[in-house]
Design a protein around this motif. Structure first.
Motif, PDB file in Angstrom:
ATOM      1  N   ARG A  12       0.835  -1.204   0.000  1.00  0.00           N
ATOM      2  CA  ARG A  12       0.000   0.000   0.000  1.00  0.00           C
ATOM      3  C   ARG A  12       0.873   1.259   0.000  1.00  0.00           C
ATOM      4  NH1 ARG A  12      -5.196  -1.292   0.734  1.00  0.00           N
ATOM      5  NH2 ARG A  12      -5.697  -3.335   1.634  1.00  0.00           N
ATOM      6  N   ILE A  13       1.926   1.187  -0.814  1.00  0.00           N
ATOM      7  CA  ILE A  13       2.869   2.299  -0.892  1.00  0.00           C
ATOM      8  C   ILE A  13       2.248   3.455  -1.658  1.00  0.00           C
ATOM      9  CG2 ILE A  13       3.955   1.456  -3.020  1.00  0.00           C
ATOM     10  CD1 ILE A  13       6.615   2.416  -1.955  1.00  0.00           C
ATOM     11  N   ILE A  14       2.446   4.669  -1.173  1.00  0.00           N
ATOM     12  CA  ILE A  14       1.914   5.856  -1.840  1.00  0.00           C
ATOM     13  C   ILE A  14       2.566   5.992  -3.211  1.00  0.00           C
ATOM     14  CG2 ILE A  14       1.713   8.374  -1.751  1.00  0.00           C
ATOM     15  CD1 ILE A  14       1.787   8.143   1.292  1.00  0.00           C
ATOM     16  N   PRO A  15       1.779   6.087  -4.277  1.00  0.00           N
ATOM     17  CA  PRO A  15       2.373   6.166  -5.622  1.00  0.00           C
ATOM     18  C   PRO A  15       3.352   7.334  -5.756  1.00  0.00           C
ATOM     19  CG  PRO A  15       0.015   5.752  -5.754  1.00  0.00           C
ATOM     20  CD  PRO A  15       0.310   6.057  -4.324  1.00  0.00           C
ATOM     21  N   ARG A  16       4.596   7.024  -6.054  1.00  0.00           N
ATOM     22  CA  ARG A  16       5.627   8.028  -6.296  1.00  0.00           C
ATOM     23  C   ARG A  16       6.499   7.483  -7.412  1.00  0.00           C
ATOM     24  NH1 ARG A  16       9.896  10.048  -1.772  1.00  0.00           N
ATOM     25  NH2 ARG A  16      11.522   9.437  -3.228  1.00  0.00           N
ATOM     26  N   CYS A  17       6.326   8.031  -8.604  1.00  0.00           N
ATOM     27  CA  CYS A  17       6.896   7.417  -9.800  1.00  0.00           C
ATOM     28  C   CYS A  17       8.412   7.309  -9.771  1.00  0.00           C
ATOM     29  CB  CYS A  17       6.443   8.187 -11.045  1.00  0.00           C
ATOM     30  SG  CYS A  17       4.664   8.046 -11.358  1.00  0.00           S
ATOM     31  N   ASP A  18       9.090   8.198  -9.031  1.00  0.00           N
ATOM     32  CA  ASP A  18      10.547   8.191  -9.085  1.00  0.00           C
ATOM     33  C   ASP A  18      11.180   6.999  -8.373  1.00  0.00           C
ATOM     34  OD1 ASP A  18       9.723   9.153  -6.644  1.00  0.00           O
ATOM     35  OD2 ASP A  18      11.440  10.500  -6.402  1.00  0.00           O
ATOM     36  N   VAL A  19      10.398   6.194  -7.642  1.00  0.00           N
ATOM     37  CA  VAL A  19      10.967   5.005  -6.999  1.00  0.00           C
ATOM     38  C   VAL A  19      10.605   3.722  -7.739  1.00  0.00           C
ATOM     39  CG1 VAL A  19      10.916   6.133  -4.737  1.00  0.00           C
ATOM     40  CG2 VAL A  19       9.010   4.653  -5.428  1.00  0.00           C
ATOM     41  N   LEU A  20       9.813   3.831  -8.797  1.00  0.00           N
ATOM     42  CA  LEU A  20       9.330   2.631  -9.480  1.00  0.00           C
ATOM     43  C   LEU A  20      10.461   1.828 -10.107  1.00  0.00           C
ATOM     44  CD1 LEU A  20       6.882   0.951 -10.260  1.00  0.00           C
ATOM     45  CD2 LEU A  20       6.619   2.367 -12.298  1.00  0.00           C
ATOM     46  N   ASP A  72      16.222   8.571   1.465  1.00  0.00           N
ATOM     47  CA  ASP A  72      14.845   8.972   1.222  1.00  0.00           C
ATOM     48  C   ASP A  72      14.078   7.861   0.511  1.00  0.00           C
ATOM     49  OD1 ASP A  72      12.556  10.817   0.893  1.00  0.00           O
ATOM     50  OD2 ASP A  72      13.148  10.803  -1.214  1.00  0.00           O
ATOM     51  N   ILE A  73      14.701   7.281  -0.522  1.00  0.00           N
ATOM     52  CA  ILE A  73      14.051   6.202  -1.267  1.00  0.00           C
ATOM     53  C   ILE A  73      13.855   4.978  -0.389  1.00  0.00           C
ATOM     54  CG2 ILE A  73      14.386   4.564  -3.164  1.00  0.00           C
ATOM     55  CD1 ILE A  73      15.691   6.820  -4.740  1.00  0.00           C
ATOM     56  N   SER A  74      14.850   4.648   0.427  1.00  0.00           N
ATOM     57  CA  SER A  74      14.750   3.479   1.308  1.00  0.00           C
ATOM     58  C   SER A  74      13.582   3.615   2.275  1.00  0.00           C
ATOM     59  CB  SER A  74      16.059   3.296   2.081  1.00  0.00           C
ATOM     60  OG  SER A  74      17.127   3.013   1.222  1.00  0.00           O
ATOM     61  N   GLN A 104      20.379  -2.747   1.915  1.00  0.00           N
ATOM     62  CA  GLN A 104      21.756  -2.530   1.484  1.00  0.00           C
ATOM     63  C   GLN A 104      21.856  -2.469  -0.035  1.00  0.00           C
ATOM     64  OE1 GLN A 104      24.015  -5.688   3.303  1.00  0.00           O
ATOM     65  NE2 GLN A 104      23.589  -4.994   5.377  1.00  0.00           N
ATOM     66  N   ILE A 105      21.062  -3.269  -0.716  1.00  0.00           N
ATOM     67  CA  ILE A 105      21.163  -3.321  -2.171  1.00  0.00           C
ATOM     68  C   ILE A 105      20.574  -2.078  -2.818  1.00  0.00           C
ATOM     69  CG2 ILE A 105      18.950  -4.419  -2.752  1.00  0.00           C
ATOM     70  CD1 ILE A 105      22.433  -5.323  -4.165  1.00  0.00           C
ATOM     71  N   ILE A 106      19.726  -1.336  -2.127  1.00  0.00           N
ATOM     72  CA  ILE A 106      19.117  -0.136  -2.713  1.00  0.00           C
ATOM     73  C   ILE A 106      20.180   0.893  -3.062  1.00  0.00           C
ATOM     74  CG2 ILE A 106      17.654   1.864  -2.204  1.00  0.00           C
ATOM     75  CD1 ILE A 106      15.725   0.025  -0.824  1.00  0.00           C
ATOM     76  N   GLY A 107      21.217   1.011  -2.227  1.00  0.00           N
ATOM     77  CA  GLY A 107      22.305   1.940  -2.532  1.00  0.00           C
ATOM     78  C   GLY A 107      22.995   1.581  -3.832  1.00  0.00           C
ATOM     79  N   LYS A 108      23.239   0.286  -4.041  1.00  0.00           N
ATOM     80  CA  LYS A 108      23.870  -0.160  -5.282  1.00  0.00           C
ATOM     81  C   LYS A 108      22.946   0.079  -6.474  1.00  0.00           C
ATOM     82  CE  LYS A 108      25.951  -4.220  -7.510  1.00  0.00           C
ATOM     83  NZ  LYS A 108      27.295  -3.652  -7.694  1.00  0.00           N
ATOM     84  N   ILE A 109      21.658  -0.179  -6.300  1.00  0.00           N
ATOM     85  CA  ILE A 109      20.689   0.018  -7.378  1.00  0.00           C
ATOM     86  C   ILE A 109      20.636   1.487  -7.792  1.00  0.00           C
ATOM     87  CG2 ILE A 109      18.209   0.047  -7.883  1.00  0.00           C
ATOM     88  CD1 ILE A 109      17.979  -2.590  -6.339  1.00  0.00           C
ATOM     89  N   CYS A 110      20.578   2.385  -6.816  1.00  0.00           N
ATOM     90  CA  CYS A 110      20.531   3.823  -7.145  1.00  0.00           C
ATOM     91  C   CYS A 110      21.803   4.246  -7.866  1.00  0.00           C
ATOM     92  CB  CYS A 110      20.332   4.649  -5.880  1.00  0.00           C
ATOM     93  SG  CYS A 110      18.685   4.484  -5.147  1.00  0.00           S
ATOM     94  N   GLY A 111      22.951   3.699  -7.466  1.00  0.00           N
ATOM     95  CA  GLY A 111      24.196   3.995  -8.159  1.00  0.00           C
ATOM     96  C   GLY A 111      24.194   3.493  -9.582  1.00  0.00           C
ATOM     97  N   LEU A 112      23.683   2.293  -9.790  1.00  0.00           N
ATOM     98  CA  LEU A 112      23.602   1.730 -11.141  1.00  0.00           C
ATOM     99  C   LEU A 112      22.713   2.579 -12.037  1.00  0.00           C
ATOM    100  CD1 LEU A 112      23.261  -2.048 -10.186  1.00  0.00           C
ATOM    101  CD2 LEU A 112      25.142  -1.044 -11.506  1.00  0.00           C
ATOM    102  N   ILE A 113      21.625   3.101 -11.484  1.00  0.00           N
ATOM    103  CA  ILE A 113      20.720   3.943 -12.267  1.00  0.00           C
ATOM    104  C   ILE A 113      21.387   5.271 -12.606  1.00  0.00           C
ATOM    105  CG2 ILE A 113      18.529   5.203 -12.266  1.00  0.00           C
ATOM    106  CD1 ILE A 113      17.416   2.974 -10.425  1.00  0.00           C
ATOM    107  N   ASP A 114      21.942   5.946 -11.602  1.00  0.00           N
ATOM    108  CA  ASP A 114      22.539   7.266 -11.823  1.00  0.00           C
ATOM    109  C   ASP A 114      23.687   7.216 -12.821  1.00  0.00           C
ATOM    110  OD1 ASP A 114      20.924   8.904 -10.350  1.00  0.00           O
ATOM    111  OD2 ASP A 114      22.129   8.822  -8.525  1.00  0.00           O
ATOM    112  N   VAL A 115      24.511   6.176 -12.747  1.00  0.00           N
ATOM    113  CA  VAL A 115      25.720   6.114 -13.564  1.00  0.00           C
ATOM    114  C   VAL A 115      25.445   5.596 -14.975  1.00  0.00           C
ATOM    115  CG1 VAL A 115      28.015   5.046 -13.755  1.00  0.00           C
ATOM    116  CG2 VAL A 115      27.205   5.843 -11.535  1.00  0.00           C
TER     117      VAL A 115
END
Length: 406
Positions: free
Chosen positions: A137-145, A186-188, A203-214
């Motif tokens: 029941r997460i509040i829809p926020r497209c930037d975390v999809l 914030d995303i976590s 822990q893996i969320i940090g790696k995922i955000c890095g993979l996306i940004d880079v």
């Protein structure tokens, strides 16, 4: 290197004009013979090779000579979705912008372009994430999809994740105290309901955000989304890139990328793209690369104060119409000097002056009114006049210019 228009069919040895769209070197007399030859031809059709070193990591070299317009590669993404920093509402099924906020997926209630969007029911698309979004029941926020989609791939240990995790994430540069780290926190927190007590997920969320940004590339279409590609993401940056890319939506609703040569490329040359906007000045390009890609560009364009004669970032001296240029464009703190008078600007003064003009331009760009443009022109003249007064004083006293842009 001229392009042939006729050759010999590799199946029947007859004259042929149908050319392989990939390498543009092999000819066929018809589509059937092309299909028959593909098992043999595909091993030599590829226009790139993957290499690796300590400085660049994995990168691409041309495996044969290429002409302008030649297709180098085309592939569908490993994963795609809304950009991390987007504030737009996009369809959870197909990724296009949603102007009608009332249309939603009937189960998880995330935004949708249409209740009958094919992406909502596709078992390989939204149907994978919908139960998680519904349960949390997460509040829809497209930037975390996109983070959620990559988290699903990681949990499943899918082959797509195995390809993604080979890419650079620069986690060592995204630790506490950085903007990237605050974003990850914030995303976590926003998706913590999707993490039922498993600390390894966080822990893996940090790696995922890095993979996306880079690694993620902006896609158009769909606008407002980004995608990660297994091979295209290995194109290295150059401010004088030798390729360009475009996107189409494939038969599975994914943004498929096609990379083409924009100039003659010799076998063994590095294949490159531009990670920034081509019309950004040197300082803006290098700052963006350092902040988001974690490296400093030292290419010929960046090293030349005039940007190879284009003068995209040059200031005009109002005293004598001379060029005000950085003394060392590879140094963010370099002084700027006029080539015709003794005037000097500090790096901070240049940033203040340019920043003021950018603010004024941004303020009226969305208005598109004549009076707003006239007012902008007047403000630029006033700013330049104030700057000129200090230029005049500098030329008299042979002291540093003190910029006034307020």
């Amino acid at each position: 290197m001229e392009s042939q228009t006729e050759g010999i069919c590799s199946i029947c040895n007859q004259r042929a004009t149908l050319k392989c769209s990939g390498c543009k070197q092999q000819f066929y007399c018809n589509k059937e013979h092309q299909r028959q030859d593909w098992p043999r031809h595909k091993s030599i059709c590829q226009a790139w090779e993957i290499h690796e070193n300590s400085e660049l990591g994995r990168y691409l070299l041309a495996s044969r000579d290429l002409n302008p317009g030649d297709v180098i590669l085309t592939e569908s993404p490993l994963v795609w979705g809304p950009a991390l920093h987007t504030d737009q509402r996009v369809c959870v099924g197909c990724g296009i912008r949603c102007n009608d906020s009332s249309t939603r997926c009937s189960k998880c209630l995330w935004p949708a372009c249409d209740t009958y969007c094919s992406g909502l029911i596709d078992k390989n698309k939204h149907a994978l994430e919908c139960p998680l979004l519904l349960q949390a029941r997460i509040i829809p926020r497209c930037d975390v999809l996109l983070v959620i989609r990559m988290l699903i791939l990681w949990r499943k240990k899918s082959k797509h994740w195995k390809a993604i995790e080979k890419l650079q994430s620069h986690e060592d540069s995204r630790g506490p105290g950085t903007n990237a780290y605050e974003e990850v926190m914030d995303i976590s927190q926003h998706i913590q309901r999707l993490l039922p007590g498993d600390p390894s997920d966080k822990q893996i969320i940090g790696k995922i955000c890095g993979l996306i940004d880079v690694n993620a590339l902006e896609t158009i279409p769909p606008e407002g989304c980004v995608a990660i590609y297994e091979t295209a993401c290995l194109l290295e940056h150059s401010c004088l890139a030798n390729t360009r890319h475009s996107f189409i939506i494939d038969d599975k609703g994914r943004p498929r990328i096609t990379v083409k040569a924009v100039c003659h490329i010799q076998k063994g040359d590095h294949l490159s793209t531009m990670y920034t906007h081509a019309l950004w000045a040197t300082r803006a390009r290098r700052a963006h690369l350092l902040e988001t890609k974690y490296f400093s560009c030292h290419c010929k364009r960046c090293a030349d104060p005039t940007e190879l004669g284009t003068h995209l970032g040059t200031l005009i001296c109002p005293q004598d119409n001379g060029f005000i240029l950085p003394k060392d464009p590879l140094d963010f703190n370099s002084e700027w000097g006029c080539d015709l008078c003794p005037g000097i600007l500090t790096a901070s003064e240049v940033m203040q002056f340019v920043g003021k003009l950018e603010e004024d331009v941004d303020e009226v760009m969305g208005q598109a009114r004549k009076d707003a443009l006239v007012d902008l022109y007047s403000r630029i003249l006033i700013t330049t006049f104030k700057y000129q007064k200090f230029c005049n004083q500098t030329c008299i006293n042979n002291k540093s210019i003190r910029l006034m842009s307020q």
